[in-house]
Design a protein around this motif. Sequence first.
Motif, mmCIF file in Angstrom:
data_model
loop_
_atom_site.group_PDB
_atom_site.id
_atom_site.type_symbol
_atom_site.label_atom_id
_atom_site.label_comp_id
_atom_site.label_asym_id
_atom_site.label_seq_id
_atom_site.Cartn_x
_atom_site.Cartn_y
_atom_site.Cartn_z
ATOM 1 N N GLY A 187 10.068 -0.380 -1.965
ATOM 2 C CA GLY A 187 9.622 -0.776 -3.296
ATOM 3 C C GLY A 187 10.129 -2.139 -3.723
ATOM 4 O O GLY A 187 9.562 -2.765 -4.628
ATOM 5 N N THR A 188 11.201 -2.615 -3.085
ATOM 6 C CA THR A 188 11.719 -3.953 -3.405
ATOM 7 C C THR A 188 10.901 -5.048 -2.739
ATOM 8 O O THR A 188 11.087 -6.232 -3.049
ATOM 9 N N ASP A 189 10.015 -4.679 -1.829
ATOM 10 C CA ASP A 189 9.131 -5.650 -1.190
ATOM 11 C C ASP A 189 8.072 -6.058 -2.219
ATOM 12 O O ASP A 189 7.287 -5.223 -2.672
ATOM 13 N N SER A 190 8.046 -7.331 -2.591
ATOM 14 C CA SER A 190 7.135 -7.789 -3.634
ATOM 15 C C SER A 190 5.673 -7.569 -3.259
ATOM 16 O O SER A 190 4.803 -7.500 -4.126
ATOM 17 N N ARG A 191 5.388 -7.449 -1.965
ATOM 18 C CA ARG A 191 4.006 -7.206 -1.546
ATOM 19 C C ARG A 191 3.588 -5.770 -1.795
ATOM 20 O O ARG A 191 2.394 -5.447 -1.814
ATOM 21 N N ILE A 192 4.548 -4.869 -1.995
ATOM 22 C CA ILE A 192 4.267 -3.444 -2.178
ATOM 23 C C ILE A 192 4.506 -3.016 -3.620
ATOM 24 O O ILE A 192 3.661 -2.410 -4.259
ATOM 25 N N GLY A 193 5.702 -3.354 -4.152
ATOM 26 C CA GLY A 193 6.034 -2.931 -5.506
ATOM 27 C C GLY A 193 6.584 -1.517 -5.531
ATOM 28 O O GLY A 193 6.454 -0.766 -4.577
ATOM 29 N N SER A 194 7.169 -1.134 -6.663
ATOM 30 C CA SER A 194 7.930 0.114 -6.731
ATOM 31 C C SER A 194 7.160 1.310 -7.289
ATOM 32 O O SER A 194 7.664 2.435 -7.242
ATOM 33 N N LYS A 195 5.951 1.101 -7.807
ATOM 34 C CA LYS A 195 5.253 2.204 -8.465
ATOM 35 C C LYS A 195 4.514 3.090 -7.457
ATOM 36 O O LYS A 195 4.042 2.627 -6.437
ATOM 37 N N PHE A 196 4.448 4.379 -7.809
ATOM 38 C CA PHE A 196 3.726 5.386 -7.019
ATOM 39 C C PHE A 196 4.297 5.525 -5.610
ATOM 40 O O PHE A 196 3.567 5.728 -4.660
ATOM 41 N N LEU A 197 5.622 5.432 -5.500
ATOM 42 C CA LEU A 197 6.273 5.612 -4.206
ATOM 43 C C LEU A 197 7.194 6.822 -4.216
ATOM 44 O O LEU A 197 8.072 6.942 -3.362
ATOM 45 N N ASN A 198 7.013 7.722 -5.177
ATOM 46 C CA ASN A 198 7.827 8.933 -5.244
ATOM 47 C C ASN A 198 7.103 10.089 -4.561
ATOM 48 O O ASN A 198 5.959 10.395 -4.898
ATOM 49 N N ALA A 199 7.763 10.708 -3.609
ATOM 50 C CA ALA A 199 7.184 11.897 -2.972
ATOM 51 C C ALA A 199 7.208 13.058 -3.960
ATOM 52 O O ALA A 199 8.067 13.142 -4.831
#
Length: 463
Positions: free
Chosen positions: A238-250
């Motif tokens: 999520g810290t990768d600016s190309r991906i972002g932190s939202k919607f990464l919760n299982a």
Amino acid sequence: MAMIAYKCPDIVVVVLDINEGRIAAWNSDKLPIYEPGLDEVVKACRGRNLFFSTDVKKHVAEADIVFVSVNTPTKTRGVGAGKAADLTYWEGAARMIASVSTSSKIIVEKSTVPVKTAEAIEKVLRRNCADPGVDFQILSNPEFLAEGTAIADLTNPDRVLIGGKDNPAGHAAIEQLAAVYAHWVPQERILRTNLWSAELSKLTANAMLAQRISSMNSISALCEATGADVQEVGRSIGTDSRIGSKFLNASVGFGGSCFQKDILNLVYICETVGLKEVAEYWHSVITMNDYQKHRFVERVISSMFNTISKKRIAIYGFAFKKDTGDTRETPAIDVCRGLMADGAHCVIYDPQVGADQVHQDLATPKFEWDHPARAGSAVIGRDEISIVSDPYEAAHGAHGICLLTEWDMFATLDYQKIFENMVKPAFIFDGRNTLNHAALREIGFIVYALGKPLDPFLQCAYN
């Protein structure tokens, strides 16, 4: 629509529905849906410039702009069953609008619809309006809000998307609607585009969000098999600016009125234009979501010595996510059905979902949840489930707890008290990863958390 009335006191907004009971609720002190902040917005302008009525024909005839927000559920029979959107309610609305219109109107698609719906609706409007001088301009203005944060999303939207025809009349209609939003939304956030791009943008946005959830849920299974922690993996990528932190919760799976329906609609559109591989790719997002729910049920059963027959299982949360009473496509339906199929007695607690809703959801066939006519569905499951109004009562005498909705209150319960009143060994299956697992294990619980290293007790159970 309430937000337009709230932000634009010079505009009269009338919310229409043929369901008298629902309109009565909108005019009462207890609104028919739960959404944080909605009460305040409605009460601030109801009776001033916001009205709720069942007199559909009168108010549609008088309107300059008509927002159509009818259901577009997944078809349950015929061509495209199980994938295509059912536009029955949209077509019915269009025919009614045409039949009462004596002045030109802007018709705004708020429902999520397949690409090219506007073209079909325009044909219905023009062929059913008796006055040839009446002009209809169709706009696509999809919502990009989330239940539970809808008021905040509407107050400060990432963007407002308006699609219309690429001609002078279409551009004028776009600007007329844009002027409404400009009362509170900066112009740079009001995006103008053509009709087809706007319609496809909503489907694509929901598909992309759901894909991220399914991707992380697939990784959660790998984490359990390897000893990795899915929350740490999510935090890292999520810290990768190309991906972002939202919607990464299982989680135990995604639900709600949009994700599954819109992905299936996208799959069907791809199939109809011959894009088989693209359709299969997006359908795999649904497959992974179903797998996650099935995997969760299997974990419960295998952890509890491969049988849950006649065991009491407390279900914490039935809504598809916190801060809403919406249960459409909620993972809790499939999880409860899976547990009941193995003989468990589910005792369900949710602070915003009533007993009738739960019974009806568990009795309703797949894809029927979003059809208005489903209100007449049979009510079953009263022997297999109980609905209670207190989380401590739900867990009293239970063998295990399944947390399926991430309500904040579940993190603050007295789990020492809960543990003392449960059958031992006492299990907690955290389908949202919201609890303090270390503290629960200190109390004595056997804890299963999605995508987390397995509890030593469970490692033995799986070997």
